[in-house]
Design an enzyme around this catalytic site. Structure first.
Site, PDB file in Angstrom:
ATOM      1  N   ASP A  12      -6.539   1.390  -0.240  1.00  0.00           N
ATOM      2  CA  ASP A  12      -6.754   1.651   1.187  1.00  0.00           C
ATOM      3  C   ASP A  12      -8.017   0.907   1.611  1.00  0.00           C
ATOM      4  O   ASP A  12      -8.569   0.111   0.854  1.00  0.00           O
ATOM      5  CB  ASP A  12      -6.851   3.161   1.453  1.00  0.00           C
ATOM      6  CG  ASP A  12      -8.178   3.715   0.975  1.00  0.00           C
ATOM      7  OD1 ASP A  12      -8.873   3.020   0.185  1.00  0.00           O
ATOM      8  OD2 ASP A  12      -8.550   4.816   1.398  1.00  0.00           O
ATOM      9  N   LYS A  37       0.839  -1.202   0.000  1.00  0.00           N
ATOM     10  CA  LYS A  37       0.000   0.000   0.000  1.00  0.00           C
ATOM     11  C   LYS A  37       0.874   1.251   0.000  1.00  0.00           C
ATOM     12  O   LYS A  37       0.656   2.184  -0.780  1.00  0.00           O
ATOM     13  CB  LYS A  37      -0.914  -0.007   1.228  1.00  0.00           C
ATOM     14  CG  LYS A  37      -1.743   1.252   1.375  1.00  0.00           C
ATOM     15  CD  LYS A  37      -2.511   1.242   2.690  1.00  0.00           C
ATOM     16  CE  LYS A  37      -2.998   2.643   3.020  1.00  0.00           C
ATOM     17  NZ  LYS A  37      -3.491   2.746   4.391  1.00  0.00           N
TER      18      LYS A  37
END
Ligand code: SF4
Length: 222
Positions: free
Chosen positions: A148, A130
């Protein structure tokens, strides 16, 4: 992976097309880690953002960069000074250790230059997929759908992916999404997840993709 739950490619393309029409995408005011052209600051901010609200992450990053702006300068600070500066983002003792490891790796392995590839970024201590994707997308301008919590939830409800973790979702989006959606996909999905496919009571009746959504078509209502 239960491939049967993932929509057909043509339906995935239709979903992205409709989201692109309904959501603003990567605009100047779109939410995200803006004003971070400095890759080092971007990586540091990403590490500080774990389990932290955006405003707290920004406060911690601003505090730290008021003291030091390079890996060498951060390493020269004692741990207490770093922890105090980044306190607003929480978990500050662990994050101080992570930051120091990051700085050491950048100096010893990358000649103080943040790598621009996902593999290079993920080889840095404390940087997961991420974080790597966010740095690539927001700082290096790469066409990457960073995942996310909102992007993860929405993608799996609709059937763009069938994944348990955000990293799996990121990998499946890369495989399943049309190439033209990579530039803005993160923004469409996050904006859609905040406005319509919200966590608790998604607005399915007025949702522009409810005829395709796996969650909705399986239950009749979310
Ligand atoms: S139909 Fe409901 S669950 Fe499916 S994408 Fe739309 S808002 Fe989300």
């Amino acid at each position: 992976m239960a491939q049967g739950r993932i929509l057909a490619k043509k339906d995935i393309e239709t979903v992205f097309r409709r989201l692109s029409e309904a959501m603003p995408g990567r605009t100047k005011t779109a939410k995200g880690p803006k004003d971070q052209p400095d890759p080092f600051r971007s990586v540091v901010s990403c590490i500080l953002s774990a389990q932290s609200r955006d405003t707290n992450t920004k406060a911690a990053t601003d505090n730290l960069f008021a003291l030091a702006t390079t890996p060498d300068a951060i390493l020269a600070l004692d741990d207490e000074a770093v922890a105090k500066a980044i306190k607003p983002c929480g978990l500050y003792n662990n994050k101080t250790k992570s930051l120091k490891k990051l700085c050491t790796a950048l100096i010893e392995e990358y000649d103080r230059t943040v790598p621009q590839t996902r593999e290079g970024l993920m080889s840095l201590p404390g940087v997961g997929r991420k974080c790597a994707d966010i740095v690539m997308s927001f700082t290096f301008g790469a066409d990457v759908i960073a995942v996310d919590t909102h992007v993860h939830r929405v993608s799996n409800r609709i059937g763009l992916t069938d994944a348990k973790t955000a990293d799996q979702t990121a990998a499946q989006l890369e495989e399943n999404a049309p190439a033209w959606a990579f530039h803005d996909g993160h923004f469409w999905l996050i904006q859609f997840g905040k406005a319509i496919c919200v966590s608790r009571k998604p607005k399915c009746e007025t949702c522009p993709v409810n005829d395709l959504c796996r969650y909705y078509t399986a239950t009749g209502a979310a």
